[in-house]
Enzyme design. Structure first.
Site, mmCIF file in Angstrom:
data_model
loop_
_atom_site.group_PDB
_atom_site.id
_atom_site.type_symbol
_atom_site.label_atom_id
_atom_site.label_comp_id
_atom_site.label_asym_id
_atom_site.label_seq_id
_atom_site.Cartn_x
_atom_site.Cartn_y
_atom_site.Cartn_z
ATOM 1 N N HIS A 32 -7.528 -49.119 -63.331
ATOM 2 C CA HIS A 32 -6.071 -49.136 -63.503
ATOM 3 C C HIS A 32 -5.822 -49.251 -65.001
ATOM 4 C CE1 HIS A 32 -5.453 -50.120 -59.174
ATOM 5 N NE2 HIS A 32 -6.666 -50.628 -59.326
ATOM 6 N N HIS A 210 -6.533 -47.705 -52.005
ATOM 7 C CA HIS A 210 -7.220 -48.996 -51.901
ATOM 8 C C HIS A 210 -7.185 -49.400 -50.429
ATOM 9 C CE1 HIS A 210 -6.754 -49.230 -56.192
ATOM 10 N NE2 HIS A 210 -7.161 -50.486 -56.274
ATOM 11 N N GLU A 213 -10.177 -54.224 -49.303
ATOM 12 C CA GLU A 213 -10.522 -55.133 -50.404
ATOM 13 C C GLU A 213 -10.264 -56.556 -49.875
ATOM 14 O OE1 GLU A 213 -7.762 -54.922 -53.681
ATOM 15 O OE2 GLU A 213 -9.082 -56.011 -55.070
ATOM 16 N N ASP A 291 -12.272 -51.629 -62.300
ATOM 17 C CA ASP A 291 -10.966 -51.995 -61.729
ATOM 18 C C ASP A 291 -9.966 -52.397 -62.828
ATOM 19 O OD1 ASP A 291 -9.226 -52.274 -59.615
ATOM 20 O OD2 ASP A 291 -10.067 -54.122 -58.828
ATOM 21 N N ASP A 292 -10.058 -53.633 -63.298
ATOM 22 C CA ASP A 292 -9.134 -54.150 -64.326
ATOM 23 C C ASP A 292 -9.956 -54.946 -65.346
ATOM 24 O OD1 ASP A 292 -6.470 -53.509 -62.909
ATOM 25 O OD2 ASP A 292 -7.616 -54.588 -61.394
#
Ligand code: ADE
Ligand code: ZN
Length: 347
Positions: A32, A210, A213, A291-292
């Site tokens: 992201h 997504h 998760e 991811d981040d």
């Protein structure tokens, strides 16, 4: 050889392995862009755009990034993204990440862009895109960086908002290869977005989401059967459903797994509990991603290092993971083969 000599030589081998890993040509498929906002840049932009944050230095940011679940992270993630206002801000956000790609040998990246995050601050689609595209063009011209963009929607908002955003994106249709679905998973099942995915399919987008998760394995099934996704972000909860794991293997459905993210968001208490390598060995098309990265303590290489140091990943597993990154991408077959060739030449 004494035990201490054994331990020393094992440490040296691991260090050599890590150095080798760091330079493998890699693809990143689950990133992201707002999750790559670096702490220094966050403080600088907050000051420039006069946004009040609950932290004023790097130490306070580090202390605040202590999450108990996905929602506790998302609250700070959207707050962080609220400092982005003009084209230059978006240019630097993208350029900072692409520079990291060059440093970490991430030769291809598929980056999630989430316009709905910026609308409450009055940022226009065009402002964001102009900044992002300028950085991507420059990185491509300067060091050949390969990038595809994914138009990602926020599932905690109504489907109508996502559809309005999809329509706004028509002007930039050629800049995105796929649509995705992110944000709070629990209580926002994939089937809430069937019309959106149908409309995106009619426009020729690839589809990912997504799923699995924090949410159940059933959300992975819903993504596959009702949204018709060809790749699943996270997907680790598939381990609760043997039939689903077999389906993923038989249909070569890639999972974009994010090991450090799963630890920092308490999906697993410890890396030793993470099923990534078992799923890989069973034949699921697993890829490694960050991811981040600025929120979870590591970019892509640090995720590979965690698998080495905490799960004893073998060289063969590392090569398969890196290869899967290219195979699972939305690149043309020709580009995939060229990157895989580059990977094998390195190995
Ligand atoms: N948005 C950014 N990171 C995310 C994650 N790990 N899960 C869901 N939405 C996200
Ligand atoms: Zn994600």
């Amino acid at each position: 050889m004494s035990l201490s000599q054994d331990l020393t030589s094992e440490a040296i081998d691991k260090e050599k392995f890590a150095n080798w890993l760091a330079k493998i040509p890699k693809a990143e498929l689950h990133l992201h862009i707002d999750g790559s906002l670096q702490a220094e840049r966050l403080l600088e932009l907050a000051q420039k755009n006069k946004v009040e944050l609950p932290y004023s230095n790097l130490k306070e940011i580090e202390d605040a990034y202590n999450f108990v679940d996905l929602q506790s992270f998302l609250d700070l993630y959207y707050l962080g993204a609220s400092v982005l206002r003009d084209e230059e801000d978006f240019y630097w956000l993208m350029m900072d990440y692409l520079t990291k790609c060059r440093d970490q040998h991430i030769v291809h990246s598929e980056i999630m862009v989430e316009p709905q995050t910026y609308f409450p601050q009055g940022v226009e689609f065009r402002t964001m895109m102009n900044g992002f595209k300028r950085a991507i063009h420059e990185a491509n011209e300067t060091w050949g960086q390969s990038v595809l963009l994914i138009l990602s929607f926020l599932r905690h908002l109504p489907e109508e908002d996502a559809i309005a955003t999809l329509e706004k994106a028509d002007e930039f249709r050629d800049d995105f290869c796929a649509i995705g679905l992110a944000s709070a998973e629990k209580g926002n099942p994939p089937n809430k977005f069937q019309r959106l995915y149908q409309m995106a399919k009619e426009r020729g987008y690839e589809a990912i989401a997504h799923a699995g998760e924090e949410g159940p394995a059933d959300y992975i099934w819903q993504s596959l059967q009702q949204l018709h996704v060809s790749r699943v972000d996270h997907g680790v909860r598939c381990v609760d459903d043997e039939g689903l794991v077999n389906f993923l293997i038989e249909n070569k459905i890639p999972l974009t797994v994010c090991p450090l993210s799963n630890i920092r968001l308490c999906v697993y208490d410890q890396m030793q509990q993470h099923p990534i390598l078992q799923l890989l060995d069973r034949g699921v098309r697993i890829t490694v991603n960050s991811d981040d990265p600025t929120y979870f303590g590591g970019f892509l290489n640090e995720n590979y290092f965690a698998l080495l140091h905490e799960l004893n990943m073998s060289k063969e597993q590392a090569i398969t993971l890196a290869e899967n990154g290219f195979k699972a991408s939305f690149l043309s077959n020709e580009r995939k083969e060229s990157f895989i060739h580059q990977l094998h030449a390195y190995c």
